[in-house]
Every structure is written in C-alpha cells, then in structure tokens.
Design a protein around this motif. Structure first.
Motif, mmCIF file in Angstrom:
data_model
loop_
_atom_site.group_PDB
_atom_site.id
_atom_site.type_symbol
_atom_site.label_atom_id
_atom_site.label_comp_id
_atom_site.label_asym_id
_atom_site.label_seq_id
_atom_site.Cartn_x
_atom_site.Cartn_y
_atom_site.Cartn_z
ATOM 1 N N PRO A 130 39.590 46.111 45.525
ATOM 2 C CA PRO A 130 40.829 46.098 44.734
ATOM 3 C C PRO A 130 40.723 45.223 43.493
ATOM 4 O O PRO A 130 41.443 45.446 42.515
ATOM 5 C CB PRO A 130 41.871 45.549 45.715
ATOM 6 N N ILE A 131 39.824 44.251 43.498
ATOM 7 C CA ILE A 131 39.643 43.386 42.333
ATOM 8 C C ILE A 131 38.917 44.152 41.227
ATOM 9 O O ILE A 131 39.254 44.028 40.046
ATOM 10 C CB ILE A 131 38.915 42.080 42.718
ATOM 11 N N VAL A 132 37.952 44.959 41.573
ATOM 12 C CA VAL A 132 37.302 45.822 40.591
ATOM 13 C C VAL A 132 38.322 46.809 40.034
ATOM 14 O O VAL A 132 38.389 47.033 38.818
ATOM 15 C CB VAL A 132 36.086 46.560 41.207
ATOM 16 N N ALA A 133 39.141 47.388 40.918
ATOM 17 C CA ALA A 133 40.167 48.335 40.463
ATOM 18 C C ALA A 133 41.127 47.675 39.484
ATOM 19 O O ALA A 133 41.482 48.262 38.452
ATOM 20 C CB ALA A 133 40.928 48.898 41.667
ATOM 21 N N ALA A 134 41.549 46.445 39.787
ATOM 22 C CA ALA A 134 42.450 45.727 38.878
ATOM 23 C C ALA A 134 41.767 45.458 37.536
ATOM 24 O O ALA A 134 42.395 45.572 36.476
ATOM 25 C CB ALA A 134 42.922 44.426 39.520
ATOM 26 N N THR A 135 40.497 45.128 37.577
ATOM 27 C CA THR A 135 39.739 44.887 36.345
ATOM 28 C C THR A 135 39.711 46.144 35.478
ATOM 29 O O THR A 135 39.958 46.087 34.275
ATOM 30 C CB THR A 135 38.294 44.465 36.685
ATOM 31 N N LEU A 136 39.427 47.260 36.103
ATOM 32 C CA LEU A 136 39.318 48.520 35.371
ATOM 33 C C LEU A 136 40.677 49.067 34.935
ATOM 34 O O LEU A 136 40.732 49.952 34.091
ATOM 35 C CB LEU A 136 38.580 49.561 36.223
ATOM 36 N N GLY A 137 41.759 48.524 35.490
ATOM 37 C CA GLY A 137 43.098 48.976 35.145
ATOM 38 C C GLY A 137 43.757 48.158 34.049
ATOM 39 O O GLY A 137 44.983 48.155 33.924
ATOM 40 N N ARG A 138 42.964 47.466 33.251
ATOM 41 C CA ARG A 138 43.502 46.594 32.204
ATOM 42 C C ARG A 138 44.488 47.308 31.289
ATOM 43 O O ARG A 138 45.489 46.719 30.877
ATOM 44 C CB ARG A 138 42.386 45.974 31.376
ATOM 45 N N ALA A 139 44.264 48.555 30.973
ATOM 46 C CA ALA A 139 45.160 49.272 30.053
ATOM 47 C C ALA A 139 46.584 49.358 30.606
ATOM 48 O O ALA A 139 47.550 49.295 29.849
ATOM 49 C CB ALA A 139 44.620 50.671 29.773
ATOM 50 N N GLU A 140 46.719 49.483 31.915
ATOM 51 C CA GLU A 140 48.047 49.601 32.518
ATOM 52 C C GLU A 140 48.627 48.273 32.963
ATOM 53 O O GLU A 140 49.844 48.135 33.037
ATOM 54 C CB GLU A 140 47.999 50.558 33.712
ATOM 55 N N SER A 141 47.778 47.327 33.306
ATOM 56 C CA SER A 141 48.269 46.028 33.771
ATOM 57 C C SER A 141 47.296 44.930 33.346
ATOM 58 O O SER A 141 46.451 44.495 34.134
ATOM 59 C CB SER A 141 48.449 46.037 35.289
ATOM 60 N N PRO A 142 47.421 44.476 32.099
ATOM 61 C CA PRO A 142 46.511 43.436 31.617
ATOM 62 C C PRO A 142 46.570 42.161 32.456
ATOM 63 O O PRO A 142 45.546 41.506 32.667
ATOM 64 C CB PRO A 142 46.985 43.164 30.188
ATOM 65 N N GLU A 143 47.749 41.807 32.935
ATOM 66 C CA GLU A 143 47.878 40.593 33.737
ATOM 67 C C GLU A 143 47.108 40.720 35.055
ATOM 68 O O GLU A 143 46.484 39.761 35.516
ATOM 69 C CB GLU A 143 49.346 40.272 34.012
ATOM 70 N N ALA A 144 47.117 41.907 35.657
ATOM 71 C CA ALA A 144 46.355 42.125 36.893
ATOM 72 C C ALA A 144 44.854 41.996 36.624
ATOM 73 O O ALA A 144 44.119 41.418 37.431
ATOM 74 C CB ALA A 144 46.672 43.490 37.494
ATOM 75 N N ALA A 145 44.408 42.492 35.480
ATOM 76 C CA ALA A 145 42.994 42.357 35.120
ATOM 77 C C ALA A 145 42.640 40.890 34.908
ATOM 78 O O ALA A 145 41.550 40.444 35.295
ATOM 79 C CB ALA A 145 42.683 43.177 33.880
ATOM 80 N N ASP A 146 43.548 40.131 34.304
ATOM 81 C CA ASP A 146 43.307 38.694 34.137
ATOM 82 C C ASP A 146 43.217 37.999 35.486
ATOM 83 O O ASP A 146 42.377 37.114 35.686
ATOM 84 C CB ASP A 146 44.413 38.061 33.294
ATOM 85 N N LEU A 147 44.088 38.383 36.428
ATOM 86 C CA LEU A 147 44.027 37.812 37.782
ATOM 87 C C LEU A 147 42.708 38.172 38.461
ATOM 88 O O LEU A 147 42.143 37.358 39.203
ATOM 89 C CB LEU A 147 45.210 38.304 38.617
ATOM 90 N N ALA A 148 42.220 39.369 38.210
ATOM 91 C CA ALA A 148 40.923 39.771 38.762
ATOM 92 C C ALA A 148 39.821 38.867 38.208
ATOM 93 O O ALA A 148 38.931 38.434 38.950
ATOM 94 C CB ALA A 148 40.632 41.231 38.440
ATOM 95 N N GLY A 149 39.885 38.565 36.920
ATOM 96 C CA GLY A 149 38.912 37.654 36.325
ATOM 97 C C GLY A 149 38.957 36.281 36.974
ATOM 98 O O GLY A 149 37.913 35.664 37.213
ATOM 99 N N GLU A 150 40.166 35.805 37.271
ATOM 100 C CA GLU A 150 40.308 34.527 37.971
ATOM 101 C C GLU A 150 39.708 34.593 39.373
ATOM 102 O O GLU A 150 39.066 33.640 39.828
ATOM 103 C CB GLU A 150 41.783 34.131 38.054
ATOM 104 N N ALA A 151 39.932 35.709 40.055
ATOM 105 C CA ALA A 151 39.361 35.862 41.404
ATOM 106 C C ALA A 151 37.838 35.818 41.346
ATOM 107 O O ALA A 151 37.199 35.112 42.143
ATOM 108 C CB ALA A 151 39.841 37.164 42.047
ATOM 109 N N PHE A 152 37.244 36.555 40.406
ATOM 110 C CA PHE A 152 35.788 36.525 40.276
ATOM 111 C C PHE A 152 35.289 35.114 39.985
ATOM 112 O O PHE A 152 34.269 34.686 40.534
ATOM 113 C CB PHE A 152 35.314 37.481 39.179
ATOM 114 N N ALA A 153 35.994 34.374 39.140
ATOM 115 C CA ALA A 153 35.597 32.995 38.834
ATOM 116 C C ALA A 153 35.689 32.111 40.080
ATOM 117 O O ALA A 153 34.791 31.290 40.333
ATOM 118 C CB ALA A 153 36.468 32.435 37.710
#
Length: 183
Positions: A100-123
C-alpha cells in the motif's frame, strides 16, 4: 471497529490491489459495506483524504511491524521473515495484493499528501533497518544497505505480482542474504 476504521481498512485493501487511481469511492463503499454518507461524515474532503488516512495507517502498521522485527531478530532472520511474509501474502491473494505504500507513492496525482506520507514511511523503514545493522558498519554504509534492502524487496514484490511468481523474491532474498551481516 469504527466506521472510519472500516473505510480505511477497505481502502488499504483496495489500493493494494488496484492502486490509488483504480480505487474509487463506490468500490470502497461496496467493499466496506458502509453507507455512502459515512464517507462524507468521516472524510469531508473525499477520496484524497481517505487515501491519506489509508497511507498513514498502512505506513504506521508496517513501520511498527518492522520495528518489532528488528528488535527481536538479527538482520538475516528479519529479512527472511519479512520476505516470507510477502511470499505468503502474494500467494494467498493470487498475486493481486501489493504494497500500500508503493500504491500511495504512485498515486501522487490524486493524493499528494498520501505520497508524502509514503515517503516518510520509507524513510522510517530505512532508519529502522540501518539501526538494526549494528555498529560494525559505518553510518553511511548502513543507510545505503538499508535503502538497497527496501528498494530490492519492494521491487521484487512488484516483479512478483507482474510475473505471478515468487521467483523474484527468492532471487532478491538470496542476494541480500549475502550482503547482510551474519549473526
């Protein structure tokens, strides 16, 4: 489980399978079995807010799992357990469920904040893994190896889904095992 939690869990399940773009509000409602007005009562900003909540929950859950795994296992055993978890999950879902973290990353166009949270999770994952590698390595080497482990495992999950085979995970597991410190 609250209605909000039910919606978030359904969204996590659906974005694991269909990605953010492929997960609509109607699909979440059907999967969760809750009334349409529940979406807007719990997520007034709609899909982007719901996906963000799902990314946060999935990230927190996976981070807690990795933290626990690192605390109770040596790096090699932790890698084996983590990859085995992915293998079972892929096989049990007939290779439909991804991260789901990869999915959130790839969904940046629809939910930029979710993609940012995915980046935090990876970090967070990188920090956990780097710390687990122990003091015998230089800081930068531990951080680099942790990044390699995450990238390799996540990439192998994607390849396994595409090929409908756990062979990429088996190959990555063997190669990473050769790089990790032995207990």
């Amino acid at each position: 489980m609250t209605v909000r939690d039910t919606l978030v869990q359904s969204t996590i399940k659906l974005i694991r399978r269909d990605g953010v773009a492929g997960t609509g509000i109607s699909a979440v409602l059907e999967h969760s079995g809750v009334a349409r007005r529940s979406i807007y009562l719990n997520f007034p900003d709609g899909k982007a807010e719901l996906v963000c909540a799902a990314a946060r929950e999935a990230g927190d859950t996976l981070t807690a799992y990795l933290r626990d795994l690192a605390a109770r296992s040596d790096p090699l055993s932790a890698l084996d357990e983590f990859i085995d978890l992915w293998k079972r999950g892929l096989i049990d879902s007939d290779f439909e469920d991804g991260c789901p973290i990869v999915a959130a990353t790839l969904g940046r166009a629809e939910s930029p904040e979710a993609a940012d949270l995915a980046g935090e999770a990876f970090a967070n994952w990188q920090n956990i893994l780097a710390d687990a590698l122990g003091p015998d390595m230089e800081d930068e080497q531990r951080r680099s190896l942790a990044a390699l482990v995450i990238a390799a495992v996540e990439g192998a999950v994607i390849m396994s889904r595409a090929r409908r085979s756990i062979e990429p995970l088996d190959q990555v597991q063997a190669q990473l095992a050769a790089l990790l410190p032995n207990p």
